[in-house]
Design an enzyme around this catalytic site. Structure first.
Site, PDB file in Angstrom:
ATOM      1  N   ASP A 176       0.709  -1.551   0.661  1.00 13.85           N
ATOM      2  CA  ASP A 176       0.400   0.071  -0.135  1.00 13.85           C
ATOM      3  C   ASP A 176       0.344   1.241   0.211  1.00 13.85           C
ATOM      4  O   ASP A 176       1.832   1.258   0.386  1.00 13.85           O
ATOM      5  CB  ASP A 176      -1.067   0.314   0.818  1.00 13.85           C
ATOM      6  N   GLU A 177       0.352   2.152  -0.362  1.00  9.92           N
ATOM      7  CA  GLU A 177       0.926   3.633  -0.488  1.00  9.92           C
ATOM      8  C   GLU A 177       2.567   3.957  -0.560  1.00  9.92           C
ATOM      9  O   GLU A 177       2.700   4.203  -0.173  1.00  9.92           O
ATOM     10  CB  GLU A 177       0.675   4.470   1.453  1.00  9.92           C
ATOM     11  N   SER A 178       2.456   3.825  -1.448  1.00 14.61           N
ATOM     12  CA  SER A 178       4.158   3.059  -2.309  1.00 14.61           C
ATOM     13  C   SER A 178       4.161   4.102  -2.983  1.00 14.61           C
ATOM     14  O   SER A 178       4.917   4.615  -4.062  1.00 14.61           O
ATOM     15  CB  SER A 178       4.733   2.109  -3.022  1.00 14.61           C
TER      16      SER A 178
END
Ligand code: ACM
Length: 521
Positions: free
Chosen positions: A330-332
């Site tokens: 997530d959220e890279s």
């Protein structure tokens, strides 16, 4: 004749009194009981009442039909649960007779009740629990713990019949032990709470920007350096491999499977601070104790990154009997998509080569999901659609409904509200297969309620966010939607307030439920 008749009458009366004195008089309830209205959470599939009572006392025995270790362990769980009610440890007796008068635990060997289902037949003489598998017996024991009534006169279980079987095969919660570290004792307490409500998966978020929490023997600085702090700059901590194995075993004894997560390629600052070579510029990052997200990434085009992941996955898999390994994803935000996709594809292969199924946050659906892998829907419906198009199933954790770290309202003591305020009724009133037209029942593996820990630093604080919402997610996962109603649920939930008071659980007394008076001892 008159005299003779009188004598005969007296004789009959005396005989009757004598015979009555031979056995204990059977207890009588003043009013019929009603099994069908007992405050069981999650609500069983069917509960029918017959109005009587199965009475418990120090003579009550637990009979097991099988000389099987798992069944014996479940009988002991029941023994412990009952001992507080009858001030004695009910004897456990092995028998071949399923007609014994007492509590009988029977494995049927069939799956008529479903893989995790059970039947409970409660008469005045016998409480018979049957299940195809030990898990079903264990869940029946959790139900039974919620069925015991102790009034001024008696301790009893209302008579009738329960047939029960979960809707979803994955019923989970998640604890973020990375933002703040939680001790093994605290995690065990959470497992106790979860197993009482028939959860069967605990996802541990073991690494993030602020901390690396699991010993990896081949990369020791992960915990030496990466485990040394947490949000707010506290001392952090980590689980040794022995401690992790102990947690896995503790959970397993309670029919809870641990799902370990190493979040990557983003959310990796703690690893990047521990080993400079994992950074593209070869320079170690500073440890981080704030709460921003999306600023860190493993160097996706260095071979050492994949050697590192292979070692980490390998060591964790070795200690994890369950089927899943969570790869995060997530959220890279600082990993370009052209690097992110091959990274996610390659990590799934590493996990598969170690014999596990990958779960990842919904962003991983941008990659090519290997067969059987699972996308955890938390934010992006388009990603959920991409996963379904690839034939993958979803684990449902919509943040605006299922995130346990969301505040109840503007006055909440802990928690965040970036996804929503989630009061106890909103947390309960939804169904995973009704959120979006493209997400149908057959696309769903189950439901998970994650608890992120930016704002909570110990279990006491966690309890405020967990209760009263944790039981609701259990019911959404276990009980089919058509059987659920908030009006009915909130009455049962209120009864559970007494249980939490007894256990000293600091729950949030939401004004949307009429809670019992707190009795101060
Ligand atoms: C998430 O909440 N970042 C999965």
């Amino acid at each position: 004749m008159q005299t003779t008749n009188n004598r005969t009458g007296i004789f009959i009366l005396l005989t009757a009194l004598f015979l009555a004195g031979c056995g204990e008089p059977k207890p009588q309830l003043d009013e019929p009981s009603d099994l069908s209205t007992m405050a069981v959470i999650p609500l069983p599939a069917t509960m029918t009442a017959t109005g009587g009572g199965f009475f418990l006392d120090s003579e009550t025995r637990i009979y097991t039909i099988h000389d099987d270790e798992e069944v014996q362990a479940i009988a002991q769980t029941l023994q412990q649960a009952l001992s507080g009610h009858v001030n004695a440890e009910p004897e456990i007796v092995l028998t071949t007779n399923s007609e014994e008068m007492g509590i009988v635990l029977e494995l049927t060997g069939t799956e008529n009740e479903g893989a995790e289902g059970y039947t409970m037949k409660i008469s005045e003489d016998q409480l018979l629990i049957s299940a195809g598998n030990p898990a079903g017996l264990f869940y029946a024991v959790q139900t039974l713990r919620q069925l015991i009534i102790a009034d001024e006169k008696y301790t009893y279980v209302p008579t009738g019949e329960i047939r029960d079987n979960p809707e979803y095969e994955y019923r989970g919660s998640m604890l973020d032990v990375a933002r703040h570290f939680f001790t093994t004792e605290e995690v065990k307490k959470l497992i106790d709470y979860m197993s009482f409500y028939k959860y069967n998966y605990l996802h541990l978020h073991l690494a993030d920007d602020q901390g690396w929490r699991i010993e990896i023997k081949s990369w020791p600085k992960l915990t030496e350096i990466g485990g040394s702090t947490e949000v707010g700059g506290g001392p952090g901590g980590f689980y040794t491999q022995e401690e992790y194995k102990d947690l896995v075993a503790y959970a397993s004894e309670r029919y809870v499977t641990i799902v370990p997560e190493i979040d990557m390629p983003g959310h990796t600052n703690a690893a990047l601070a521990s080993y400079p070579e994992l950074n593209c510029d070869g320079k170690a990052r500073e440890l981080y104790t704030g709460t921003e997200v999306g600023f860190s990434t493993l160097c996706t085009d260095k071979e050492i990154t994949y050697e590192f992941i292979d070692d980490v996955v390998g060591e964790i898999v070795e200690m994890t009997p369950g089927p899943y390994f969570h790869i995060g994803g997530d959220e890279s935000h600082v990993t370009p998509m052209e690097d992110y996709i091959p990274f996610v594809n390659r990590v799934q292969e590493i996990v598969r080569d170690h014999g596990k199924i990958s779960i990842g946050w919904d962003e991983i659906a941008n990659g090519t999901l290997l067969e059987g892998n699972i996308a955890q829907f938390w934010a992006d419906q388009e990603n959920a659609g991409k996963a379904i198009e690839q034939g993958a199933r979803l684990l449902m954790s919509p943040a605006y409904k299922a995130y346990l770290d969301m505040q109840y309202d503007t006055a909440s003591q802990f928690g965040l509200h970036w996804a929503a305020y989630i009061p106890v009724d909103s947390a309960y009133i939804w169904s995973a297969d009704k959120l979006a037209p493209e997400i149908r029942r057959e696309n769903i593996l189950g439901i998970e309620a994650p608890l992120w820990s930016e704002t909570i630093s110990d279990l006491d604080e966690a309890e405020y966010l967990l209760f009263p919402r944790l039981p609701g997610y259990a019911e959404i996962s276990w009980t089919p939607a058509e059987k659920r109603s908030w009006e009915d649920y909130k009455q049962r939930l209120s009864e559970h307030g007494k249980i939490w008071d007894d256990l000293d659980i600091d729950y949030y007394r939401s004004p949307r439920v009429e809670w019992p008076e707190k009795i101060k001892l």
